[in-house]
Design a protein around this motif. Structure first.
Motif, mmCIF file in Angstrom:
data_model
loop_
_atom_site.group_PDB
_atom_site.id
_atom_site.type_symbol
_atom_site.label_atom_id
_atom_site.label_comp_id
_atom_site.label_asym_id
_atom_site.label_seq_id
_atom_site.Cartn_x
_atom_site.Cartn_y
_atom_site.Cartn_z
ATOM 1 N N THR A 1 31.832 5.698 42.152
ATOM 2 C CA THR A 1 31.191 5.164 43.352
ATOM 3 C C THR A 1 32.023 4.018 43.894
ATOM 4 O O THR A 1 32.336 3.076 43.177
ATOM 5 C CB THR A 1 29.762 4.662 43.035
ATOM 6 N N LYS A 2 32.376 4.136 45.148
ATOM 7 C CA LYS A 2 33.055 3.065 45.889
ATOM 8 C C LYS A 2 32.260 2.877 47.176
ATOM 9 O O LYS A 2 32.490 3.571 48.167
ATOM 10 C CB LYS A 2 34.504 3.434 46.219
ATOM 11 N N GLY A 3 31.279 1.987 47.151
ATOM 12 C CA GLY A 3 30.416 1.782 48.313
ATOM 13 C C GLY A 3 29.655 3.060 48.617
ATOM 14 O O GLY A 3 28.947 3.590 47.765
ATOM 15 N N ASN A 4 29.833 3.598 49.820
ATOM 16 C CA ASN A 4 29.134 4.818 50.240
ATOM 17 C C ASN A 4 29.815 6.096 49.778
ATOM 18 O O ASN A 4 29.265 7.174 49.951
ATOM 19 C CB ASN A 4 28.991 4.846 51.764
ATOM 20 N N ASP B 1 35.240 1.942 51.504
ATOM 21 C CA ASP B 1 33.907 1.809 52.093
ATOM 22 C C ASP B 1 33.997 1.267 53.516
ATOM 23 O O ASP B 1 33.264 1.704 54.395
ATOM 24 C CB ASP B 1 33.009 0.916 51.232
ATOM 25 N N GLU B 2 34.915 0.343 53.746
ATOM 26 C CA GLU B 2 35.124 -0.173 55.104
ATOM 27 C C GLU B 2 35.597 0.958 56.020
ATOM 28 O O GLU B 2 35.145 1.090 57.159
ATOM 29 C CB GLU B 2 36.147 -1.308 55.077
ATOM 30 N N LEU C 1 34.960 4.115 55.633
ATOM 31 C CA LEU C 1 33.806 4.993 55.878
ATOM 32 C C LEU C 1 32.928 4.443 56.996
ATOM 33 O O LEU C 1 32.449 5.197 57.859
ATOM 34 C CB LEU C 1 32.975 5.159 54.600
ATOM 35 N N SER C 2 32.706 3.150 56.998
ATOM 36 C CA SER C 2 31.884 2.533 58.046
ATOM 37 C C SER C 2 32.538 2.699 59.415
ATOM 38 O O SER C 2 31.864 3.024 60.396
ATOM 39 C CB SER C 2 31.661 1.049 57.750
#
Length: 192
Positions: free
Chosen positions: A122-125, A156-157, A159-160
């Motif tokens: 898991t890395k953030g989302n 994760d950044e 992905l956002s």
């Protein structure tokens, strides 16, 4: 041949039963709670190791019954995980879950299982599930370590940002997929 179909389950939207209270049950519990602290879980065990009982105090929404398994424990459950060394009980659970169309997992008994609990990165989302088709949890653990090291912390950044970009795109599904594919084709490439 690996015919497993990976899915990601919303543990807060289904009812899960964990049978057992030993170190293996604790390990299964930690895998579940790490993925969703809001999960709907009932734990049934004749006895429970102290570290498991202490950990459960941090999750008052989880039901704990220190007693033998009863057939009514599977009512309204969608997942059942057996973490016992009692083969007769595991076989009984397998038969009951089959009869009631409930997905079943028995720790270290792949032949009894409908599903396996894989290793998770898991890395953030971003969540990556790893399975060895029940053959070697140790290899899955090593692949998990490798992916943890390889995946950048900034994923994760990214992905956002991609989510924002996707929301801004106008057009039909096919157009959006094409644009997103163009935009992400080099995202994880490394120079050789």
């Amino acid at each position: 041949m690996n015919q497993l179909f990976p899915i990601f389950v919303k543990l807060d939207q289904i009812q899960t039963l964990l049978v057992g209270g030993g170190k293996v049950a604790l390990e299964k519990f930690q895998a579940l709670i790490t993925n969703d602290e809001r999960l709907n879980l009932t734990v049934v065990a004749r006895e429970i190791v102290p570290e498991f009982e202490i950990l459960l105090r941090n999750y008052p929404h989880i039901q704990l019954h220190i007693r033998p398994f009863e057939t009514t424990d599977i009512e309204h459950k969608q997942l059942v995980i057996a973490a016992t060394n009692n083969m007769e009980l595991n076989d009984e659970l397998r038969a009951l879950t089959s009869l009631h169309n409930i997905l079943f997992n028995a720790a270290d008994k792949p032949d009894l299982c409908d599903f396996y609990l894989g290793s998770i990165v898991t890395k953030g989302n971003l969540k990556v599930a790893i399975s060895t088709n029940g053959k070697s949890p140790t290899i899955a653990k090593r692949v998990k370590e490798l992916l943890n090291d390889l995946l950048p912390a900034e994923i994760d950044e990214t992905l956002s940002l991609m989510s924002e970009y996707r929301e801004q795109l106008k057009g039909d599904f096919e157009f959006k997929v094409k644009k997103l594919n163009e935009h992400t084709k080099n995202i994880l490439r490394h120079e050789r």
